[in-house]
Design a protein around this motif. Structure first.
Motif, PDB file in Angstrom:
ATOM      1  N   LYS A 103       3.839  -7.486   0.503  1.00 20.59           N
ATOM      2  CA  LYS A 103       2.774  -6.925   0.916  1.00 20.59           C
ATOM      3  C   LYS A 103       2.652  -5.389   1.081  1.00 20.59           C
ATOM      4  O   LYS A 103       3.413  -4.713   1.132  1.00 20.59           O
ATOM      5  CB  LYS A 103       2.143  -7.521   1.988  1.00 20.59           C
ATOM      6  N   MET A 104       1.641  -4.809   0.329  1.00 19.01           N
ATOM      7  CA  MET A 104       1.335  -3.279   0.242  1.00 19.01           C
ATOM      8  C   MET A 104       0.187  -3.022   1.074  1.00 19.01           C
ATOM      9  O   MET A 104      -0.713  -3.728   1.127  1.00 19.01           O
ATOM     10  CB  MET A 104       1.430  -2.704  -1.296  1.00 19.01           C
ATOM     11  N   SER A 105       0.480  -1.533   1.655  1.00 22.99           N
ATOM     12  CA  SER A 105      -0.750  -1.103   2.352  1.00 22.99           C
ATOM     13  C   SER A 105      -1.785  -0.586   1.523  1.00 22.99           C
ATOM     14  O   SER A 105      -2.990  -0.180   2.065  1.00 22.99           O
ATOM     15  CB  SER A 105      -0.225  -0.227   3.353  1.00 22.99           C
ATOM     16  N   ASP A 106      -1.545  -0.179   0.451  1.00 17.34           N
ATOM     17  CA  ASP A 106      -2.356   0.645  -0.446  1.00 17.34           C
ATOM     18  C   ASP A 106      -2.887  -0.157  -1.938  1.00 17.34           C
ATOM     19  O   ASP A 106      -3.679   0.382  -2.859  1.00 17.34           O
ATOM     20  CB  ASP A 106      -1.758   2.074  -0.856  1.00 17.34           C
ATOM     21  N   ASP A 122      10.113   4.326  -2.287  1.00 21.40           N
ATOM     22  CA  ASP A 122       9.070   4.686  -1.448  1.00 21.40           C
ATOM     23  C   ASP A 122       9.045   3.138  -0.652  1.00 21.40           C
ATOM     24  O   ASP A 122       8.016   2.422  -0.786  1.00 21.40           O
ATOM     25  CB  ASP A 122       7.700   4.979  -1.979  1.00 21.40           C
ATOM     26  N   LYS A 126       3.546   6.052   7.724  1.00 25.98           N
ATOM     27  CA  LYS A 126       2.653   5.897   6.788  1.00 25.98           C
ATOM     28  C   LYS A 126       2.294   7.327   6.092  1.00 25.98           C
ATOM     29  O   LYS A 126       2.189   7.737   5.104  1.00 25.98           O
ATOM     30  CB  LYS A 126       1.288   5.221   7.127  1.00 25.98           C
ATOM     31  N   VAL A 174       1.980   3.539  -8.668  1.00 28.45           N
ATOM     32  CA  VAL A 174       1.755   5.096  -8.470  1.00 28.45           C
ATOM     33  C   VAL A 174       1.906   5.860  -9.824  1.00 28.45           C
ATOM     34  O   VAL A 174       1.181   6.782  -9.921  1.00 28.45           O
ATOM     35  CB  VAL A 174       2.733   5.432  -7.522  1.00 28.45           C
ATOM     36  N   SER A 192       8.294  -6.081  -5.509  1.00 30.03           N
ATOM     37  CA  SER A 192       7.177  -5.427  -4.765  1.00 30.03           C
ATOM     38  C   SER A 192       7.536  -3.789  -5.072  1.00 30.03           C
ATOM     39  O   SER A 192       6.797  -3.114  -5.058  1.00 30.03           O
ATOM     40  CB  SER A 192       7.239  -5.622  -3.263  1.00 30.03           C
ATOM     41  N   LYS A 242       4.770  10.168  -1.456  1.00 29.93           N
ATOM     42  CA  LYS A 242       3.934   9.607  -2.813  1.00 29.93           C
ATOM     43  C   LYS A 242       3.343  10.685  -3.489  1.00 29.93           C
ATOM     44  O   LYS A 242       3.463  10.496  -4.684  1.00 29.93           O
ATOM     45  CB  LYS A 242       3.100   8.695  -2.369  1.00 29.93           C
ATOM     46  N   HIS A 260       5.106  -1.495  -6.907  1.00 30.17           N
ATOM     47  CA  HIS A 260       4.401  -0.440  -6.078  1.00 30.17           C
ATOM     48  C   HIS A 260       4.765   1.046  -6.905  1.00 30.17           C
ATOM     49  O   HIS A 260       3.851   1.798  -7.322  1.00 30.17           O
ATOM     50  CB  HIS A 260       4.828  -0.269  -4.812  1.00 30.17           C
ATOM     51  N   ARG A 261       5.995   1.335  -7.134  1.00 29.01           N
ATOM     52  CA  ARG A 261       6.544   2.537  -7.879  1.00 29.01           C
ATOM     53  C   ARG A 261       5.702   2.812  -9.167  1.00 29.01           C
ATOM     54  O   ARG A 261       5.432   3.567  -9.651  1.00 29.01           O
ATOM     55  CB  ARG A 261       8.019   2.778  -7.993  1.00 29.01           C
ATOM     56  N   SER A 301       5.890   2.191   1.801  1.00 32.00           N
ATOM     57  CA  SER A 301       4.707   1.929   1.501  1.00 32.00           C
ATOM     58  C   SER A 301       4.443   0.424   1.522  1.00 32.00           C
ATOM     59  O   SER A 301       3.379   0.125   1.445  1.00 32.00           O
ATOM     60  CB  SER A 301       4.423   2.618   0.082  1.00 32.00           C
ATOM     61  N   THR A 302       5.265  -0.482   1.529  1.00 35.30           N
ATOM     62  CA  THR A 302       5.185  -1.787   1.457  1.00 35.30           C
ATOM     63  C   THR A 302       5.298  -2.252   2.833  1.00 35.30           C
ATOM     64  O   THR A 302       6.363  -1.855   3.286  1.00 35.30           O
ATOM     65  CB  THR A 302       6.179  -2.692   0.520  1.00 35.30           C
ATOM     66  N   GLU A 303       4.363  -2.943   3.288  1.00 28.64           N
ATOM     67  CA  GLU A 303       4.373  -3.441   4.636  1.00 28.64           C
ATOM     68  C   GLU A 303       5.388  -4.840   4.813  1.00 28.64           C
ATOM     69  O   GLU A 303       5.464  -5.499   4.117  1.00 28.64           O
ATOM     70  CB  GLU A 303       3.067  -3.942   5.078  1.00 28.64           C
TER      71      GLU A 303
END
Lengths: 108, 596
Positions: free
Chosen positions: B495-498, A70, A91, B572, B564, A98, B568-569, A73-75
């Motif tokens: 950086k992550m959005s969530d 995914d 997104k 989640v 990252s 996700k 992230h994975r 999901s990382t900017e």
């Protein structure tokens, strides 16, 4: 006197026979226990083989290796503003992906 | 001389007495011997007699399984047969070598030579751990009885194949653990062999296997690892992509829960398939997380800042003059990648300023820098339950010079393993407690599935923990400089959005022993990150040794995306609640293009 002697002999023989009988019974029980051990061993062996095959088939590597990472999901802030906009659009897609992944993973 | 009549009966009487005494003596000797045999030597003689017609055969115990924290099997055993011969009793060696060779796919000439070399031996393996087809073919040969046989052995199987290969390790052909958990938990996994009684004839041939077992074998215990196969897979997949993209010499990743120090994933590249160990390249055996010693570079800086704050040598609101990118320190001139003037303590870390860190090093002095290194666990193994862990390299204080004052705060002049680095950063992430990393959660009976009840486990390992820095200081380092590093500094690609992520990049030049200088071509790029900032659940470290594609070698470019992705994975997967992430932080006016 002969009667006493004969009854003594009979008693000894009876005790010996009972002893032999008990020993045979013990031996057969021990053999049965051993047989049970062997049967358990065979069952454990079968279980181990089935479990091994089952784990191979259900290995996460096999089940989710085809899922794309995914990345969305990382900017990536080094992207240009135009790309960032498209990133915003993607997104919602990434979120649905996700969610699908969250649903799928507990099944593993 | 003539005998008198009186003498004659006397002589006869003496003779008869002698004879009687002799007979009595002989009978006494025989009776004594009988008593000796039946009374005193009875047990040993009975044993000798029994040894001639019966002997004990060892029953191999089933080794325990290794499972991950969710109960997924990482290593298990299946019973297979091995073929042996008794070379002494082989009459026609050539025929048997030919037949066995064709059945077991062995060169008959080589087998014949082995028969000849071991002709006086009672036992010789022909082929161990044969498959069912081979065993069937051998049976069909109908070889002469008493000259060959099968023995049961256990074959170790790894259903997850190459996954966590370095952590799990192997069992060798004799069933002894070699490397990884197989070696460190060998005593638990191996079990106790049993014994079975066999009866043989005068020629030594087995004529009966007694059904009753003398001693029942005790199966090995199952070991529950702290690894999670799914998180491990995320780490392995990220490393595979990293290897493909940057073609480094090697790389590794560690995923750890900083609150408990449990290792959720530990991967290393190059790797190998545990089921095919005959095709492993030499460099693939190393577990990079424990055996690679590298200069940590900038990932070391937050540790020194935390220690500086702890002893009061620096303040959180302090400004440091970074001398516009050039600073003469003793006999050498230090440089920054960009020309910085006054920087706050947060920005020293965010921009990874070497000059700022050197000035902090001057405040701390060598004595405190050495104390800091030791407090964060440098120079000694972390104590994780794996064999072969290296202690890193921390020279004694007496060998440090004025160069060290500038180098150590930048993460140079000392060697660390990735495991030491993630342990030290976990101490910051959990509020200042350094603990022993954990890889074994429990051990349970082979017949039960572990339910999480610690009473089922026989393991009573004490996790050593030490307080390194105060919780407020550790929290500040995580929430301010390390969070800002990801928000607007060198770790932006993580950086992550969530999720709110904190991290630190590291790019270290490798020392070239040929030239005696730091190489401009060879680098170790690393990135350590964790999330969520409010209560870190996972920490990920990725270390890449000598990336060789393109000119980029920065940890922020090479290691950060992989770290990252893993983080992230994994978050989640662990169902860590999604957070509101600020778009720009308060201090984000300066957005520098550096990705050290």
């Amino acid at each position: 006197m002969y009667f006493r002697f004969a009854s003594g002999i009979i008693l000894v023989v009876l005790i010996a026979l009972v002893g032999v009988g008990l020993e045979k019974e013990t031996l057969s029980l021990r053999r049965e226990v051993s047989r049970q051990h062997f049967r358990t061993e065979i069952l454990v062996e079968n279980k181990a083989k089935l479990r091994w095959e089952c784990e191979q088939l259900g290995a996460p590597q096999r089940l989710i290796e085809q899922l794309p990472p995914d990345d969305d999901s990382t900017e990536n802030i080094s992207k240009s503003p135009a790309k960032t906009k498209s990133g915003t659009r993607s997104k919602s897609k990434s979120k649905s992906k996700k969610t699908a992944q969250i649903k799928a993973l507990p099944l593993l | 001389m003539n005998r008198t009549p009186v003498d004659e009966p006397l002589t006869a009487s003496v003779r008869s007495r002698f004879l009687a005494s002799g007979l009595v003596l002989v009978w006494l000797v025989l009776a004594g011997r009988l008593v000796q045999l039946q009374w005193w030597e009875q047990a040993s003689l009975a044993r000798r007699g029994e040894d001639q017609w019966s002997f004990l055969d060892e029953v191999v115990p089933r080794p325990g399984d290794i499972v991950d924290r969710q109960g997924r099997v990482l290593a298990t055993s299946v019973r297979v047969q091995s073929v042996y011969v008794i070379p002494q009793k082989i009459a026609d060696r050539e025929a048997i070598a030919r037949d066995l060779g064709s059945a077991l796919q062995i060169e008959p000439d080589a087998l014949l030579k082995r028969f000849a070399d071991h002709s006086d031996k009672h036992f010789m393996w022909v082929k161990r751990r044969v498959n069912d087809d081979e065993a069937q073919r051998v049976r069909q040969l109908k070889l002469p009885a008493g000259s060959w046989g099968f023995r049961d052995e256990y074959l170790r199987r790894y259903p997850q194949k190459s996954l966590a290969a370095h952590v799990i390790g192997l069992r060798d052909i004799d069933g002894i653990g070699r490397g990884g958990l197989e070696e460190s938990c060998d005593a638990l996994l191996r079990g106790q062999p049993g014994r079975r009684s066999l009866i043989r004839d005068a020629h030594g041939r087995v004529i009966e296997v007694r059904e009753e077992i003398e001693e029942v074998p005790q199966a090995g215990r199952n070991v529950v690892s702290t690894l999670d196969t799914v998180v491990q897979l995320f780490a392995e997949q990220a490393l595979d992509r990293l290897m493909e993209e940057w073609k480094p010499k090697s790389c590794c990743a560690v995923v750890m829960d900083p609150q408990t120090f449990e290792i959720w994933g530990m991967a290393s590249r190059p790797a190998f398939d545990l089921n095919r160990t005959d095709q492993v390249p030499d460099d693939a055996w190393n577990n990079g997380a424990l055996t690679v010693i590298y200069e940590p570079g900038s990932t070391f800086k937050p540790l020194m800042v935390a220690w500086g704050l702890q002893i009061g040598a620096i303040r959180q609101d302090e400004m440091f003059d970074c001398e516009m990118g050039e600073y003469k320190m003793g006999g050498r001139t230090l440089h920054d990648h960009h020309r910085y003037g006054l920087l706050s303590l947060t920005d020293v870390l965010v921009n990874s300023s070497n000059i700022g860190m050197a000035k902090i090093g001057e405040r701390l002095t060598n004595v405190e820098l050495h104390r800091a290194c030791a407090a964060f666990g440098m120079g000694r193994p972390t104590g994780v339950q794996l064999p072969g862990e290296l202690p890193g390299l921390l020279r004694p204080l007496k060998d440090w010079t004025s160069y060290s004052t500038g180098s150590i705060p930048m993460g140079q002049e000392l060697g660390t393993t990735p495991m030491q680095m993630i342990a030290a950063h976990s101490a910051l992430a959990n509020g200042g407690m350094l603990m022993t990393p954990q890889l074994v959660k429990a051990d349970v009976k082979s017949t039960v599935r572990w339910t999480g009840d610690s009473n089922e486990s026989s393991l009573r390992e004490i996790q050593i923990s030490s307080h390194v820095v105060d919780e407020s200081i550790a929290r500040w380092v995580i929430e301010e400089p390390m969070f800002e590093t990801v928000q607007r500094g060198t770790g932006r690609r993580a950086k992550m959005s969530d999720y709110t992520v904190f991290g630190k990049t590291g790019t270290a030049q490798k020392f070239d022993f040929k030239t005696g200088k730091y190489s401009n071509e060879k680098h170790v790029s690393s990135f350590i990150c964790g999330a969520p900032v409010s209560r870190p659940q996972l920490l990920v470290l990725v270390v890449v040794d000598e990336p060789s594609v393109g000119k980029d070698h920065y940890g922020g470019v090479i290691a950060a995306p992989a770290a990252s992705e893993i983080l992230h994975r994994s978050l989640v997967y662990r169902h860590v609640p999604v957070e509101e992430v600020p778009l720009r932080s308060a201090n984000s006016e300066v957005d520098l293009g550096v990705e050290l």
